[in-house]
Design an enzyme around this catalytic site. Structure first.
Site, mmCIF file in Angstrom:
data_model
loop_
_atom_site.group_PDB
_atom_site.id
_atom_site.type_symbol
_atom_site.label_atom_id
_atom_site.label_comp_id
_atom_site.label_asym_id
_atom_site.label_seq_id
_atom_site.Cartn_x
_atom_site.Cartn_y
_atom_site.Cartn_z
ATOM 1 N N SER A 138 -72.904 -20.799 -8.429
ATOM 2 C CA SER A 138 -72.753 -19.537 -9.203
ATOM 3 C C SER A 138 -72.535 -19.997 -10.824
ATOM 4 C CB SER A 138 -71.797 -18.577 -8.763
ATOM 5 O OG SER A 138 -71.219 -17.669 -9.843
ATOM 6 N N TYR A 151 -62.851 -16.923 -5.738
ATOM 7 C CA TYR A 151 -64.688 -17.088 -6.117
ATOM 8 C C TYR A 151 -64.744 -18.197 -7.105
ATOM 9 C CZ TYR A 151 -69.618 -15.698 -6.519
ATOM 10 O OH TYR A 151 -70.714 -15.761 -6.634
HETATM 11 N N1 LIG Z 1 -75.338 -11.592 -7.080
HETATM 12 C C1 LIG Z 1 -74.748 -12.229 -8.053
HETATM 13 O O1 LIG Z 1 -74.839 -11.659 -8.963
HETATM 14 C C2 LIG Z 1 -74.537 -13.711 -7.731
HETATM 15 C C3 LIG Z 1 -74.373 -14.484 -8.841
HETATM 16 C C4 LIG Z 1 -74.104 -15.990 -8.768
HETATM 17 C C5 LIG Z 1 -74.260 -16.360 -7.463
HETATM 18 N N2 LIG Z 1 -74.465 -15.668 -6.543
HETATM 19 C C6 LIG Z 1 -74.523 -16.325 -5.080
HETATM 20 O O2 LIG Z 1 -75.654 -16.170 -4.486
HETATM 21 C C7 LIG Z 1 -75.628 -16.241 -2.935
HETATM 22 C C8 LIG Z 1 -76.176 -15.034 -2.493
HETATM 23 O O3 LIG Z 1 -75.651 -13.749 -2.779
HETATM 24 P P1 LIG Z 1 -76.271 -12.470 -2.852
HETATM 25 O O4 LIG Z 1 -75.877 -12.128 -4.359
HETATM 26 O O5 LIG Z 1 -77.734 -12.728 -2.400
HETATM 27 O O6 LIG Z 1 -75.378 -11.606 -2.025
HETATM 28 P P2 LIG Z 1 -75.503 -10.745 -0.613
HETATM 29 O O7 LIG Z 1 -74.268 -10.429 -0.264
HETATM 30 O O8 LIG Z 1 -76.604 -10.086 -0.810
HETATM 31 O O9 LIG Z 1 -75.861 -12.130 0.204
HETATM 32 C C9 LIG Z 1 -75.036 -12.931 0.921
HETATM 33 C C10 LIG Z 1 -75.559 -13.309 2.550
HETATM 34 O O10 LIG Z 1 -74.737 -14.028 2.985
HETATM 35 C C11 LIG Z 1 -74.419 -13.853 4.259
HETATM 36 N N3 LIG Z 1 -73.352 -14.276 4.579
HETATM 37 C C12 LIG Z 1 -71.999 -14.138 4.470
HETATM 38 N N4 LIG Z 1 -71.154 -14.962 5.160
HETATM 39 C C13 LIG Z 1 -71.934 -15.541 5.900
HETATM 40 C C14 LIG Z 1 -71.655 -16.478 7.033
HETATM 41 N N5 LIG Z 1 -70.107 -16.838 7.401
HETATM 42 N N6 LIG Z 1 -72.509 -16.989 7.786
HETATM 43 C C15 LIG Z 1 -73.807 -16.550 7.460
HETATM 44 N N7 LIG Z 1 -74.182 -15.738 6.503
HETATM 45 C C16 LIG Z 1 -73.227 -15.259 5.773
HETATM 46 C C17 LIG Z 1 -74.404 -12.292 4.179
HETATM 47 O O11 LIG Z 1 -74.690 -11.496 5.426
HETATM 48 C C18 LIG Z 1 -75.392 -11.902 3.345
HETATM 49 O O12 LIG Z 1 -76.571 -11.599 3.962
HETATM 50 C C19 LIG Z 1 -73.939 -16.284 -2.819
HETATM 51 O O13 LIG Z 1 -73.679 -17.699 -2.825
HETATM 52 C C20 LIG Z 1 -73.491 -15.833 -4.108
HETATM 53 O O14 LIG Z 1 -71.968 -16.073 -4.219
HETATM 54 C C21 LIG Z 1 -74.635 -14.124 -6.442
#
Ligand SMILES: NC(=O)c1ccc[n+]([C@@H]2O[C@H](COP(=O)([O-])OP(=O)(O)OC[C@H]3O[C@@H](n4cnc5c(N)ncnc54)[C@H](O)[C@@H]3O)[C@@H](O)[C@H]2O)c1
Length: 263
Positions: A138, A151
């Site tokens: 991130s 986080y």
């Molecule tokens: N959305 C943002 O603004 C953003 C920004 C920077 C980084 N990220 C990172 O991107 C990645 C994806 O996040 P996203 O934004 O698509 O969010 P999201 O919540 O839509 O997706 C996260 C997915 O991870 C799965 N998950 C959570 N815990 C789990 C576990 N223990 N085992 C298996 N699966 C698990 C959830 O079921 C979900 O489908 C994450 O690592 C998040 O930290 C997101």
């Protein structure tokens, strides 16, 4: 690396960024895309949408034996894993008041899961003299996630681990990229904004909120260049530079933005 004929595994593939990667990898000609998630129904829906190259697996990335089974099963089915995307992640929206359970979950999902998957997938990659690890970290891992202490700390750790892997294994044919987006329009950010969380509002005020497909575009470009840091938001590079050159000035700017949003 390009995706043609590649075998890719994506954790957290049931939604958001992971689902966008699955769709895009298939469109780029991947031979197989394994969509793995805690959310079995979500993973199945994404795999069905992606088509015959995809299949869904339910797993908890914090359970090392489940990750080992995912890797072994994928290698049995397809002969190899070319690209492992450790993408599942969790936010807490908590500061010092975060509970021990919040800290534990953030540490296990955002950091230790990357250790488990790398330990499982690396032997096959090293035996073939090639392989690619894409770790979704991130912008919080190179800057700070205002309002979310677990986080911030765990995403910094995830970037540190990815860098360590890149330095340690590059000469043995292993490529590593750390994907560091800022705001992306996924359930994670949408839920924070809907609840009015300060951290989500700071993210939305700090730059564009990208569609997950735009993150997938940046990933395809970053993998093609085999670049370590993949920054879908170019402004994050400027913020990181400013933070490195003038940490006190950088922190003062972020405090000012936070005061403006949280008077
Ligand atoms: N959305 C943002 O603004 C953003 C920004 C920077 C980084 N990220 C990172 O991107 C990645 C994806 O996040 P996203 O934004 O698509 O969010 P999201 O919540 O839509 O997706 C996260 C997915 O991870 C799965 N998950 C959570 N815990 C789990 C576990 N223990 N085992 C298996 N699966 C698990 C959830 O079921 C979900 O489908 C994450 O690592 C998040 O930290 C997101």
């Amino acid at each position: 690396m390009n995706l043609t004929d590649r075998v890719a595994v994506i954790t957290g593939g049931a939604g958001g960024i992971g689902a966008a990667l699955a769709r895009r990898f298939a469109a780029e000609g991947a031979a197989a895309v394994v969509v793995a998630d805690l959310d079995a129904a979500g993973a199945r829906a994404v795999a069905e949408e992606v088509g015959p190259v995809a299949h869904a697996v339910q797993l908890d990335v914090t359970a090392e034996e489940q990750v080992r089974a995912l890797v072994a099963d994928t290698e049995r089915r397809y002969g190899r894993i070319d690209l492992f995307c450790a993408n599942a992640g969790v936010a807490t929206e908590a500061g010092l008041d975060a509970t021990a359970a919040d800290w534990d979950r953030a540490w296990r999902v955002n950091v230790l899961a990357h250790v488990h998957s790398t330990r499982a997938v690396l032997p096959g990659m090293l035996a073939r003299g090639q392989g690619y690890l894409l770790h979704t970290c991130s912008a919080a891992g190179v800057l700070t996630a205002v309002g979310d202490a677990p986080y911030t700390a765990t995403k910094h750790a995830a970037v540190g681990l990815a860098e360590w892997l890149a330095i340690t294994y590059r000469d043995q044919g292993i490529r590593v990229s750390a994907l560091c987006p800022q705001g992306v329009d996924t359930p994670m950010l949408a839920e924070g904004l809907a609840a009015g969380h300060l951290g989500a509002r700071v993210i939305a005020a700090s730059g564009a909120v990208l569609h997950p497909d735009q993150v997938a575009d940046a990933v395809i470009a970053g993998l093609a260049e085999e670049r370590f840091l993949i920054l879908p938001h170019p402004e994050v590079a400027n913020y990181a530079r400013r933070r490195a050159e003038d940490p006190d000035g950088w922190q003062a700017g972020l405090r000012k933005l936070t005061r403006r949003l949280n008077p």
